[in-house]
Scaffold this motif. Sequence first.
Motif, PDB file in Angstrom:
ATOM      1  N   GLN A  49     -39.927 -10.034  -3.059  1.00  0.00           N
ATOM      2  CA  GLN A  49     -38.893  -9.600  -3.992  1.00  0.00           C
ATOM      3  C   GLN A  49     -39.070  -8.129  -4.354  1.00  0.00           C
ATOM      4  OE1 GLN A  49     -36.161 -11.303  -5.413  1.00  0.00           O
ATOM      5  NE2 GLN A  49     -36.606 -12.738  -3.773  1.00  0.00           N
ATOM      6  N   ILE A  88     -36.609  -4.864  -3.692  1.00  0.00           N
ATOM      7  CA  ILE A  88     -36.190  -3.953  -4.762  1.00  0.00           C
ATOM      8  C   ILE A  88     -36.494  -2.511  -4.384  1.00  0.00           C
ATOM      9  CG2 ILE A  88     -36.710  -3.223  -7.130  1.00  0.00           C
ATOM     10  CD1 ILE A  88     -37.137  -6.212  -7.785  1.00  0.00           C
ATOM     11  N   CYS A 120     -34.249   0.082  -2.534  1.00  0.00           N
ATOM     12  CA  CYS A 120     -33.244   0.859  -3.282  1.00  0.00           C
ATOM     13  C   CYS A 120     -31.885   0.903  -2.580  1.00  0.00           C
ATOM     14  CB  CYS A 120     -33.748   2.284  -3.529  1.00  0.00           C
ATOM     15  SG  CYS A 120     -35.062   2.379  -4.765  1.00  0.00           S
ATOM     16  N   GLU A 158     -28.652  -1.889  -8.731  1.00  0.00           N
ATOM     17  CA  GLU A 158     -29.594  -2.710  -9.490  1.00  0.00           C
ATOM     18  C   GLU A 158     -31.023  -2.497  -9.001  1.00  0.00           C
ATOM     19  OE1 GLU A 158     -25.569  -4.268  -9.839  1.00  0.00           O
ATOM     20  OE2 GLU A 158     -26.816  -3.809  -8.087  1.00  0.00           O
ATOM     21  N   ALA A 159     -31.181  -2.374  -7.682  1.00  0.00           N
ATOM     22  CA  ALA A 159     -32.510  -2.148  -7.116  1.00  0.00           C
ATOM     23  C   ALA A 159     -33.045  -0.775  -7.524  1.00  0.00           C
ATOM     24  CB  ALA A 159     -32.471  -2.273  -5.596  1.00  0.00           C
ATOM     25  N   GLU A 193     -32.238   0.944 -10.202  1.00  0.00           N
ATOM     26  CA  GLU A 193     -32.560   0.915 -11.629  1.00  0.00           C
ATOM     27  C   GLU A 193     -33.868   0.171 -11.888  1.00  0.00           C
ATOM     28  OE1 GLU A 193     -28.981  -0.799 -13.089  1.00  0.00           O
ATOM     29  OE2 GLU A 193     -27.795   1.005 -12.676  1.00  0.00           O
ATOM     30  N   SER A 194     -34.083  -0.913 -11.160  1.00  0.00           N
ATOM     31  CA  SER A 194     -35.337  -1.659 -11.301  1.00  0.00           C
ATOM     32  C   SER A 194     -36.521  -0.819 -10.836  1.00  0.00           C
ATOM     33  CB  SER A 194     -35.275  -2.956 -10.487  1.00  0.00           C
ATOM     34  OG  SER A 194     -34.252  -3.804 -10.960  1.00  0.00           O
ATOM     35  N   THR A 195     -36.317  -0.067  -9.756  1.00  0.00           N
ATOM     36  CA  THR A 195     -37.394   0.769  -9.224  1.00  0.00           C
ATOM     37  C   THR A 195     -37.698   1.929 -10.161  1.00  0.00           C
ATOM     38  OG1 THR A 195     -36.682   0.188  -6.980  1.00  0.00           O
ATOM     39  CG2 THR A 195     -38.193   2.033  -7.193  1.00  0.00           C
ATOM     40  N   THR A 201     -37.497   1.785 -13.380  1.00  0.00           N
ATOM     41  CA  THR A 201     -38.318   1.173 -14.436  1.00  0.00           C
ATOM     42  C   THR A 201     -39.749   0.962 -13.949  1.00  0.00           C
ATOM     43  OG1 THR A 201     -36.371   0.044 -15.333  1.00  0.00           O
ATOM     44  CG2 THR A 201     -38.528  -0.812 -15.977  1.00  0.00           C
ATOM     45  N   TYR A 202     -39.886   0.506 -12.715  1.00  0.00           N
ATOM     46  CA  TYR A 202     -41.212   0.301 -12.120  1.00  0.00           C
ATOM     47  C   TYR A 202     -41.966   1.627 -12.026  1.00  0.00           C
ATOM     48  CZ  TYR A 202     -44.642  -1.016  -8.498  1.00  0.00           C
ATOM     49  OH  TYR A 202     -45.787  -1.236  -7.775  1.00  0.00           O
TER      50      TYR A 202
END
Length: 234
Positions: free
Chosen positions: A22, A26, A29, A33-34, A36-38, A40-41
Amino acid sequence: MVILDRQRLYTSEDIAAVENRQLEDILLCRTQEAVESTITYARFLSKTGLTNENYPLFIKVLEIGNHWVIDALVGERDPFLFLSSIQPNTKIAQAMFALLAERHPGGIYPKTLSVILGVIQALYNSPEDGYSIFELTVSDLNALGKHLDKEKGQEDSLNRVILDILDKIGQLEGLHPDDRKMEEIAIHASAIRNHFFDETKNMVDVIPQVLLVRMNYQDFEVAPREEKPFKEKK
């Protein structure tokens, strides 16, 4: 007859494997959504801080290339010094030169390129020691030299660092005359540098044309949605 068992017990290893898949999806990219998640990571990693144990995760994020992600990772730090707390080693050098080789000139976000060059500059600050850690090839030098932008001249900060690295590597010439590979590398480094400074020469005469095709890193990015500040309702 085969009876399919619809129940499955997941071990800790199974769950970890699913989580890794998963996360890998992500980090590609490919969607907003991917991305934005990255981001944050990357912010989480940046807050955690760089260590000898987690630096491969930082390199993994650098490899993504998305400039919004890189901004979140590097923050306000000097990108040239971003990985300076980690002693240069063979694996880091391989990763940095692989990034240079994979991307066309202009295809790397300047801040990412600064991080890469900072590592390589530190590695070859002592040319002989650096060469003992990572033995360069002509292909490695071409991967480095192709990111020179002759139109911007030597006053450009990225050009200056690349030229400094090439100068250091060129100093290997004559140190061990019997080492033909080292001599070849040193001579080629000096040749790339000389072609940059000589207005009568073109970079294509020292680096293959196919490597010099310029691209724009922004053409390959997926942008995140615009961030809006949170406002509490009264």
